[in-house]
Design a protein around this motif. Structure first.
Motif, short mmCIF file in Angstrom:
data_model
loop_
_atom_site.label_atom_id
_atom_site.label_comp_id
_atom_site.label_asym_id
_atom_site.label_seq_id
_atom_site.Cartn_x
_atom_site.Cartn_y
_atom_site.Cartn_z
N LYS A 68 0.85 -1.19 0.00
CA LYS A 68 0.00 0.00 0.00
C LYS A 68 0.88 1.23 0.00
CE LYS A 68 -4.13 -1.43 2.48
NZ LYS A 68 -4.71 -1.55 3.81
N GLY A 69 0.35 2.32 -0.55
CA GLY A 69 1.07 3.59 -0.48
C GLY A 69 2.19 3.70 -1.50
N LEU A 100 3.93 1.01 -3.86
CA LEU A 100 3.32 0.56 -5.11
C LEU A 100 3.93 1.29 -6.30
CD1 LEU A 100 -0.41 0.24 -4.00
CD2 LEU A 100 1.32 -1.56 -4.20
N THR A 147 1.08 -1.82 11.28
CA THR A 147 0.27 -0.94 10.44
C THR A 147 -0.89 -0.44 11.29
OG1 THR A 147 -0.95 -2.85 9.63
CG2 THR A 147 0.87 -2.10 8.25
N LEU A 193 0.27 6.47 5.13
CA LEU A 193 -0.25 5.33 5.90
C LEU A 193 0.39 5.21 7.29
CD1 LEU A 193 -0.23 2.80 2.95
CD2 LEU A 193 -2.25 3.80 4.01
#
Length: 157
Positions: free
Chosen positions: A34-35, A38, A86, A128
């Motif tokens: 994620k974030g 990518l 996370t 994130l």
């Protein structure tokens, strides 16, 4: 002392001359998906592959550690472990760990000086990871800028 150069654009595509290091924050649980990672994985597979290997095989896969991955002749990606786990929806505790980010940036500063490289990043730790730029910016000043490393921060449009 040097100051941060703020640019609009893509941190995975730095436009400066010479050696460059793109840096970003990773978590300490081996997650990549994620974030900003990518955008990195879209351009190069190696940073993600090396991060996953590091997670599987290493005793030093801990907060405050860094991993340098060369992706082009004059370009490296620095995976920095500055995030604990996370965000879990129940607690909403930000996973950013500022002390770890500072340790990472100190290590990155040494690498940048060795390679005579500029450092390029998004607003690390502020997506994130849940960090605040008002906290991150002074850390960049105390580490990279204090050592005369050229720093570029990108705001993606």
């Amino acid at each position: 002392m040097k100051t941060i150069t703020y640019l609009k654009g893509d941190a995975t595509n730095p436009k400066t001359e010479g050696n460059k290091i793109i840096t970003h924050i990773c978590n300490d649980i081996g997650g990549w998906g994620k974030g900003f990672v990518l955008a990195i994985s879209k351009r190069w597979k190696k940073p993600e592959n090396e991060y996953r290997k590091w997670f599987q095989n290493s005793a030093n896969f801990t907060l405050g550690e860094t991993q340098m991955v060369q992706v082009e002749n004059d370009l490296w990606v620095c995976n920095m472990i500055g995030q604990h786990k996370t965000i879990s929806n129940s607690k909403r505790i930000s996973p950013i760990r500022y002390e770890a980010v500072e340790q990472c940036l100190n290590k990155l500063s040494d690498e940048a000086l060795k390679l005579n490289a500029s450092v390029h990043m998004p607003r690390i730790g502020c997506g994130l990871a849940g960090g605040k730029w008002e906290e991150i910016e002074p850390i960049i000043e105390r580490t990279l800028l204090k050592n005369n490393v050229e720093v570029y921060v990108y705001d993606f449009e």
